[in-house]
Design an enzyme around this catalytic site. Sequence first.
Site, PDB file in Angstrom:
ATOM      1  N   ARG A 133      -2.806 -10.702   5.099  1.00  0.00           N
ATOM      2  CA  ARG A 133      -3.067 -10.632   3.062  1.00  0.00           C
ATOM      3  C   ARG A 133      -2.677 -10.322   1.872  1.00  0.00           C
ATOM      4  O   ARG A 133      -2.294  -8.748   2.480  1.00  0.00           O
ATOM      5  CB  ARG A 133      -4.814  -9.700   2.736  1.00  0.00           C
ATOM      6  CG  ARG A 133      -5.441 -10.003   1.170  1.00  0.00           C
ATOM      7  CD  ARG A 133      -7.065  -8.972   1.775  1.00  0.00           C
ATOM      8  NE  ARG A 133      -7.345  -8.928   0.402  1.00  0.00           N
ATOM      9  CZ  ARG A 133      -6.870  -7.868  -0.706  1.00  0.00           C
ATOM     10  NH1 ARG A 133      -6.256  -6.824  -0.819  1.00  0.00           N
ATOM     11  NH2 ARG A 133      -7.542  -8.262  -2.120  1.00  0.00           N
ATOM     12  N   LYS A 187       0.585  -1.097  -0.154  1.00  0.00           N
ATOM     13  CA  LYS A 187      -0.041  -0.455  -0.190  1.00  0.00           C
ATOM     14  C   LYS A 187       1.255   1.298  -0.063  1.00  0.00           C
ATOM     15  O   LYS A 187       2.017   1.018   0.284  1.00  0.00           O
ATOM     16  CB  LYS A 187      -0.864  -0.361   1.298  1.00  0.00           C
ATOM     17  CG  LYS A 187      -1.835  -1.183   0.858  1.00  0.00           C
ATOM     18  CD  LYS A 187      -3.397  -0.911   2.061  1.00  0.00           C
ATOM     19  CE  LYS A 187      -4.632  -1.614   1.311  1.00  0.00           C
ATOM     20  NZ  LYS A 187      -5.399  -2.344   2.478  1.00  0.00           N
TER      21      LYS A 187
END
Length: 331
Positions: A313, A278
């Site tokens: 994840r 991210k």
Amino acid sequence: MTYYRPLVRHGEARPEGAVPLAGSALWFTEVEILSRDAPPRIAPAGLVPEKERRRLSARRASIAGLDMTQPQIMGILNVTPDSFSDGGKHAGVEAAKAAALQMVADGATIIDVGGESTRPGAADVAEADEIARTAPVIAAIRAESQVPVSIDTRKATVGLEALEAGADLLNDVSGFTFDPALAPLAAQASVPVCIMHAQGDPATMQQDPQYANVLLDVYDFLEQQIDRLEAIGVIREQIVIDPGIGFGKTQEHNLTLLRNLSLFHGLGCPILLGVSRKGFIGRIGEEPRAEARAPGSIAAGLAALAQGVQFLRVHDVAETVQALRLWQAVR
């Protein structure tokens, strides 16, 4: 309202009165007591009310056959042309199936299939397109492997087709706020779900997100959604929660959530964390290339596991699994 964040520790030698965390090998003897109208304070775990202590300590039920006392690695399989780090890489059923089976070989214990990009600024995808991208891939994976598969969708029709193709879990980044038919589908199908927190939708969520208290606001949202799903027949023991790192949050919001993840054990559900590649990892780690952010992603993931998070994840399965094995060996 009062909130209790366990100060998590590990080790075989435990002092008297140590409380197990979510039935795992982790434990705590103290909690940080939080509220909206008083400064935080540290207190012995024995002062936590019985109901809250049970939620913090109870062993979590298996999710899709996976043991919640052990870390689980969820491999990300984006079958979209525009995902932020791997869009188009897994286009086509054969390429997607091969990628999924490779992730399983690398150590992934569940595969998360998504057909709609939810990166900041992403537009909605038509249901028919999302189904066409995901259902055949799930069916192809299921024909080759019994690995659990989750469908990453906000839409009931997509979820239904995915379940019929063999998916085991509904993972909704909107926290079951986008499509009112998705939660009843989960209840009717008796499948596990993941409730994620997001402020706004992908198209607008990073436009100046604001919170009164990001940690407690996210906690309250997740608690309200758990209660709502329970009320329509979703079993609490089959609900996973995700604080939604990067979904309507600034860098400081993300860091606040990551520092305090153990608070969410108070909801009595397994916790899933998605930080892989991210933007804030790129900013802090000074790596502009999303595909080169595995080291930062793993660092954040291991810090989360130390707070008792059950699912990571990730995009970089092999690298994460290697790091996890060393982390477990040392501990």
